[in-house]
Write an enzyme that holds these catalytic residues in place. Structure first.
Site, PDB file in Angstrom:
ATOM      1  N   CYS A  77       0.820  -1.219   0.000  1.00  0.00           N
ATOM      2  CA  CYS A  77       0.000   0.000   0.000  1.00  0.00           C
ATOM      3  C   CYS A  77       0.851   1.264   0.000  1.00  0.00           C
ATOM      4  CB  CYS A  77      -0.931   0.018   1.208  1.00  0.00           C
ATOM      5  SG  CYS A  77      -2.020  -1.396   1.291  1.00  0.00           S
TER       6      CYS A  77
ATOM      7  N   HIS B 179      -2.647   7.036   4.540  1.00  0.00           N
ATOM      8  CA  HIS B 179      -3.166   5.849   3.849  1.00  0.00           C
ATOM      9  C   HIS B 179      -4.516   5.480   4.463  1.00  0.00           C
ATOM     10  CE1 HIS B 179      -3.672   1.986   2.136  1.00  0.00           C
ATOM     11  NE2 HIS B 179      -3.287   1.298   3.199  1.00  0.00           N
TER      12      HIS B 179
ATOM     13  N   ASN C 271      -9.928   0.061   1.761  1.00  0.00           N
ATOM     14  CA  ASN C 271      -8.483   0.189   1.553  1.00  0.00           C
ATOM     15  C   ASN C 271      -8.168  -0.196   0.103  1.00  0.00           C
ATOM     16  OD1 ASN C 271      -5.731  -0.145   1.423  1.00  0.00           O
ATOM     17  ND2 ASN C 271      -5.560  -1.288   3.342  1.00  0.00           N
TER      18      ASN C 271
END
Ligand code: UT7
Length: 334
Positions: free
Chosen positions: A119, A252, A282
């Protein structure tokens, strides 16, 4: 790795994002696995996510995002000489998704490759593109952060299924007169890698042949709450800034509890923090550019603003970037 941005001034001059059309709510997921809207909202803040269609692959969602970023920057695709796609879900191992996209977009002079840093991929990729631009090796870059994690999820595993979604974001990076990137901090801890991994996806043989994401949620949670704070503090310190100097904080988008923890520990004003995990889940490498696009569209991301980006993810990896925003980027949101 940590350092102030040296060399030419480089900034983001175009931003575009794209998400698949199909929305899946928590109630939709509760028909597939033993879960419920209340648990998911309380533990993660996620309400819905976008899921790619069966015949929709990574490059299909990257293409509209890339076109929008190029359009906003008012540059010809052919003038891009560097294309990096940050992803862990490329169309295939090779050719790279970047090479496929360079061909589709019409970038005959571009070096094109994929970059895998979980990520954190988008932050790694802008740091790398920045270095190539600041040194003069590249003149104009397109960086895409995108993932279709729905393709590698175990759709019977409630502990991972409810967390992730699909999405893409693209930015054009070029030389500017003032502002732009100020510094980067990047790191990795492979020792913690097995807390979030995809065994069986490469050359190592595993007894379990399933190619699905496996995660120890509690371990990743502990890691995330630690590095989201330490990375942000490190880059601010390196660049002689304090958290009060930051106008827009773009963490994030993994879990609203991880974001809330970082906000408290860092002492960021909540109104400076961008949160859109409720609508996308996500999206891995897509998460930070998708959040940037929302911040631009709600009027928070304007030229002159100091923006702090911090990501974390598989690897385990983490990374932060500080940038003085230079261009008007409204109209990028999905
Ligand atoms: O980019 C990085 C990607 N990864 C992450 O960011 C993940 C980081 N970790 C997390 O966000 C959290 O650890 C989770 C959201 C994954 C889990 O939250 P938690 O508060 O750590 O829950 P837990 O794993 O401790 O599970 C609590 C309970 C368990 O039941 P018991 O053992 O207490 O009876 C789980 O079995 O919740 C149960 N559970 C669920 N219940 C309903 C786990 N998943 C679900 C679910 N629906 N989807």
């Amino acid at each position: 790795m940590i350092g102030k941005a040296e060399g030419k001034r480089i900034s983001i001059t175009g931003l575009g994002v794209h998400v698949p059309e199909k929305v899946m709510t928590n109630d939709d997921l509760s028909k597939l696995v033993d879960t419920n809207d209340q648990w998911i909202v309380e533990r993660t803040g996620i309400k819905e996510r976008r899921i790619a269609a069966d015949d929709e692959a990574l490059t299909d969602i990257c293409l509209p995002a890339a076109r929008r970023a190029l359009e906003m920057a008012k540059v010809d695709a052919a003038s891009i000489d560097l294309l990096i796609v940050a992803t862990v879900t490329p169309d295939m191992a090779f050719p790279s998704s970047a090479a496929i996209l360079a061909d589709q977009l019409g970038m005959p002079d571009a070096a094109a490759y994929d970059l895998a840093a979980g990520c954190t991929g988008f932050v790694y990729a802008i740091a790398q593109a920045h270095a190539m631009l600041a040194s003069g090796l590249s003149k104009r870059a397109l960086v895409i952060g995108a993932d279709v994690l729905s393709k590698i999820l175990d759709w019977t595993d409630r502990s991972t299924l409810v967390l992730f979604g699909d999405g893409a974001g693209a930015v054009v990076l070029e030389e500017v007169d003032k502002g732009g990137f100020i510094g980067f901090e990047l790191g990795a801890d492979g020792g913690g890698g097995a807390s979030l991994w995809l065994p069986g996806s490469g050359s190592r043989k595993f007894e379990d042949p399933e190619k699905f994401v496996k995660m120890n949620g509690r371990e990743v949670f502990k890691f995330a709450t630690r590095v989201m704070v330490s990375s942000a503090e490190a880059i601010l310190d390196e660049c002689d800034k304090t958290i009060d100097d930051v106008d827009v904080y773009v963490p994030h988008q993994a879990n609203v509890r991880i974001i809330d923890h970082a906000v408290r520990k860092l002492g960021v004003a909540p109104e400076k923090t961008v949160i859109n995990v409720q609508k996308y889940g996500n999206t891995s490498s897509g998460s930070i550019p998708l959040a940037l696009a929302d911040a631009a569209d709600d009027g928070r991301l304007e030229p002159g603003k100091l923006v702090l980006l911090t990501g974390m993810g598989a690897g385990l990896t983490w990374g932060s970037a500080l940038i003085e925003w230079t261009h008007q980027t409204t109209g990028a949101a999905a």
